[in-house]
Design a protein around this motif. Structure first.
Motif, PDB file in Angstrom:
ATOM      1  N   UNK A 177       0.274  -1.169  -0.189  1.00 22.05           N
ATOM      2  CA  UNK A 177       0.477   0.315   0.234  1.00 22.05           C
ATOM      3  C   UNK A 177       1.198   1.536   0.409  1.00 22.05           C
ATOM      4  N   UNK A 178       2.213   1.245   0.844  1.00 18.92           N
ATOM      5  CA  UNK A 178       2.428   2.010   0.649  1.00 18.92           C
ATOM      6  C   UNK A 178       3.414   2.890  -1.132  1.00 18.92           C
ATOM      7  N   UNK A 179       3.776   0.927  -1.291  1.00 21.15           N
ATOM      8  CA  UNK A 179       4.809   1.708  -2.468  1.00 21.15           C
ATOM      9  C   UNK A 179       3.672   2.152  -3.610  1.00 21.15           C
TER      10      UNK A 179
ATOM     11  N   UNK B 244       5.065  14.396  -4.881  1.00 20.22           N
ATOM     12  CA  UNK B 244       6.133  16.033  -5.289  1.00 20.22           C
ATOM     13  C   UNK B 244       6.952  16.338  -3.719  1.00 20.22           C
ATOM     14  N   UNK B 245       8.193  15.907  -3.213  1.00 24.02           N
ATOM     15  CA  UNK B 245       9.365  16.178  -4.724  1.00 24.02           C
ATOM     16  C   UNK B 245       9.490  14.583  -5.079  1.00 24.02           C
ATOM     17  N   UNK B 246      10.273  14.696  -6.455  1.00 24.43           N
ATOM     18  CA  UNK B 246      10.538  12.563  -6.512  1.00 24.43           C
ATOM     19  C   UNK B 246      11.274  12.486  -5.043  1.00 24.43           C
ATOM     20  N   UNK B 247      12.101  13.538  -4.430  1.00 24.82           N
ATOM     21  CA  UNK B 247      13.143  12.616  -3.651  1.00 24.82           C
ATOM     22  C   UNK B 247      12.278  12.271  -2.391  1.00 24.82           C
ATOM     23  N   UNK B 248      11.667  12.838  -1.878  1.00 26.40           N
ATOM     24  CA  UNK B 248      10.456  12.463  -1.323  1.00 26.40           C
ATOM     25  C   UNK B 248       9.658  11.101  -1.541  1.00 26.40           C
ATOM     26  N   UNK B 249       9.242  10.572  -2.579  1.00 27.81           N
ATOM     27  CA  UNK B 249       8.400   9.744  -2.596  1.00 27.81           C
ATOM     28  C   UNK B 249       9.558   8.679  -2.877  1.00 27.81           C
ATOM     29  N   UNK B 250      10.899   9.316  -3.385  1.00 30.62           N
ATOM     30  CA  UNK B 250      11.730   7.899  -3.908  1.00 30.62           C
ATOM     31  C   UNK B 250      11.912   7.379  -2.272  1.00 30.62           C
ATOM     32  N   UNK B 251      12.637   8.118  -1.700  1.00 30.47           N
ATOM     33  CA  UNK B 251      13.052   7.615   0.130  1.00 30.47           C
ATOM     34  C   UNK B 251      11.543   6.412   0.432  1.00 30.47           C
ATOM     35  N   UNK B 252      10.114   6.942   0.811  1.00 32.10           N
ATOM     36  CA  UNK B 252       9.881   6.775   1.135  1.00 32.10           C
ATOM     37  C   UNK B 252       9.428   4.919   0.101  1.00 32.10           C
TER      38      UNK B 252
ATOM     39  N   UNK C 173       0.541   5.596 -12.784  1.00 32.25           N
ATOM     40  CA  UNK C 173      -1.281   6.110 -12.413  1.00 32.25           C
ATOM     41  C   UNK C 173      -1.138   6.964 -12.377  1.00 32.25           C
ATOM     42  N   UNK C 174      -0.278   8.096 -11.262  1.00 28.56           N
ATOM     43  CA  UNK C 174      -0.455   9.280 -11.257  1.00 28.56           C
ATOM     44  C   UNK C 174      -0.151  10.157 -12.191  1.00 28.56           C
ATOM     45  N   UNK C 175       1.070   9.620 -12.935  1.00 33.57           N
ATOM     46  CA  UNK C 175       1.247  10.452 -14.000  1.00 33.57           C
ATOM     47  C   UNK C 175       1.927  11.891 -13.628  1.00 33.57           C
ATOM     48  N   UNK C 176       2.597  12.099 -12.531  1.00 32.17           N
ATOM     49  CA  UNK C 176       2.715  14.043 -12.278  1.00 32.17           C
ATOM     50  C   UNK C 176       4.674  13.575 -12.433  1.00 32.17           C
ATOM     51  N   UNK C 177       5.349  13.168 -11.892  1.00 30.82           N
ATOM     52  CA  UNK C 177       6.166  12.987 -11.353  1.00 30.82           C
ATOM     53  C   UNK C 177       6.970  13.497 -12.906  1.00 30.82           C
ATOM     54  N   UNK C 178       7.069  13.311 -13.501  1.00 24.70           N
ATOM     55  CA  UNK C 178       7.602  13.555 -14.750  1.00 24.70           C
ATOM     56  C   UNK C 178       6.673  14.683 -15.755  1.00 24.70           C
ATOM     57  N   UNK C 179       5.715  14.959 -15.152  1.00 29.88           N
ATOM     58  CA  UNK C 179       4.837  15.993 -15.997  1.00 29.88           C
ATOM     59  C   UNK C 179       4.929  15.284 -17.822  1.00 29.88           C
ATOM     60  N   UNK C 180       4.855  16.143 -18.504  1.00 36.38           N
ATOM     61  CA  UNK C 180       4.938  16.202 -19.792  1.00 36.38           C
ATOM     62  C   UNK C 180       5.508  14.407 -20.193  1.00 36.38           C
ATOM     63  N   UNK C 181       6.049  14.691 -19.572  1.00 37.71           N
ATOM     64  CA  UNK C 181       7.258  12.946 -20.044  1.00 37.71           C
ATOM     65  C   UNK C 181       6.400  11.558 -19.835  1.00 37.71           C
ATOM     66  N   UNK C 182       5.098  12.000 -18.421  1.00 38.77           N
ATOM     67  CA  UNK C 182       5.244  10.694 -17.764  1.00 38.77           C
ATOM     68  C   UNK C 182       4.270   9.670 -19.229  1.00 38.77           C
ATOM     69  N   UNK C 183       4.118   9.887 -19.824  1.00 36.89           N
ATOM     70  CA  UNK C 183       3.951   9.404 -21.009  1.00 36.89           C
ATOM     71  C   UNK C 183       5.591   7.972 -21.374  1.00 36.89           C
ATOM     72  N   UNK C 184       6.057   8.612 -21.638  1.00 40.07           N
ATOM     73  CA  UNK C 184       7.520   7.728 -21.687  1.00 40.07           C
ATOM     74  C   UNK C 184       7.553   6.799 -20.337  1.00 40.07           C
ATOM     75  N   UNK C 185       7.456   7.020 -19.266  1.00 45.40           N
ATOM     76  CA  UNK C 185       7.734   6.146 -18.383  1.00 45.40           C
ATOM     77  C   UNK C 185       7.137   4.754 -18.929  1.00 45.40           C
ATOM     78  N   UNK C 186       6.562   4.704 -19.156  1.00 44.08           N
ATOM     79  CA  UNK C 186       5.586   3.237 -20.108  1.00 44.08           C
ATOM     80  C   UNK C 186       6.933   2.016 -20.437  1.00 44.08           C
ATOM     81  N   UNK C 187       7.898   3.041 -21.605  1.00 48.73           N
ATOM     82  CA  UNK C 187       8.513   2.052 -21.881  1.00 48.73           C
ATOM     83  C   UNK C 187       9.701   1.967 -20.283  1.00 48.73           C
TER      84      UNK C 187
END
Length: 184
Positions: free
Chosen positions: A33-35, A44-52, A82-96
């Motif tokens: 659930x945390x993940x 945001x920020x990516x750092x905090x999400x990544x640490x958790x 699913x959230x689609x915000x960490x990379x902003x307009x680049x989130x679609x590329x995250x699929x790869x």
């Protein structure tokens, strides 16, 4: 006759200290659930999400066995996507990157299990090795995909030193939590 699969992957069935079947399942649900929720609740920020997320991955490596590691390895990237915000307009590329992120998370978890629980290296050293291997794998994968024109260059920053920093910080947070858990 000895089953080589059972022998080669016996470290996946180890954990830091004896916990009950029920406690292990509760922890699997909590870490999963945390993940999944961290990208939604923190964002945001990516750092905090990544640490958790990395703290949950390390705690999973120390406490969960076998297949129970899979949800924790897989769910973080699904949450981010699913959230689609960490990379902003680049989130679609995250699929790869998703399969590579799953592999990177597995590398971190398996390295901690192998080096700490199997080979008895210190927890900190095992986290350091796992974090370095995860970072090298993710950066190498992102670099290859950038070179092939699949990903934009912005992914090199997110999949480089940021991965190392968040894995190390999450690992240290997890060690603190693990020490507190052992007291109770």
């Amino acid at each position: 006759m000895v089953n080589p699969m059972k022998t080669n992957y016996a470290f996946l069935e180890k954990n830091d200290y004896g916990i009950s079947f029920v406690q292990e399942n509760i922890e699997m649900i909590i870490y999963s659930l945390i993940c999944l929720a961290a990208p939604f609740t923190i964002g945001h920020p990516q750092f905090l999400v990544g640490v958790v997320v990395n703290a949950a991955l390390v705690l999973s490596a120390l406490n969960l066995r076998g297949w129970k590691l899979l949800p924790v390895i897989i769910l973080p990237s699904i949450g981010v996507l699913s959230r689609g915000i960490i990379f902003g307009p680049f989130s679609i590329y995250l699929v790869y990157m998703v399969p590579f992120i799953w592999a990177g998370n597995a590398i971190l978890v398996y390295a901690i299990k192998q080096f700490n629980l199997q080979k008895k290296l210190s927890s900190a050293a095992s986290i350091g090795i796992g974090a370095a291997l995860k970072t090298l794998f993710l950066f190498g994968s992102a670099f290859a995909l950038v070179q092939l024109g699949v990903l934009p260059v912005v992914f090199l920053t997110a999949m480089g030193l940021m991965q190392l920093y968040t894995a190390l910080a999450g690992g240290m947070l997890a060690l603190g939590i693990q020490s507190a858990k052992k007291l109770f």
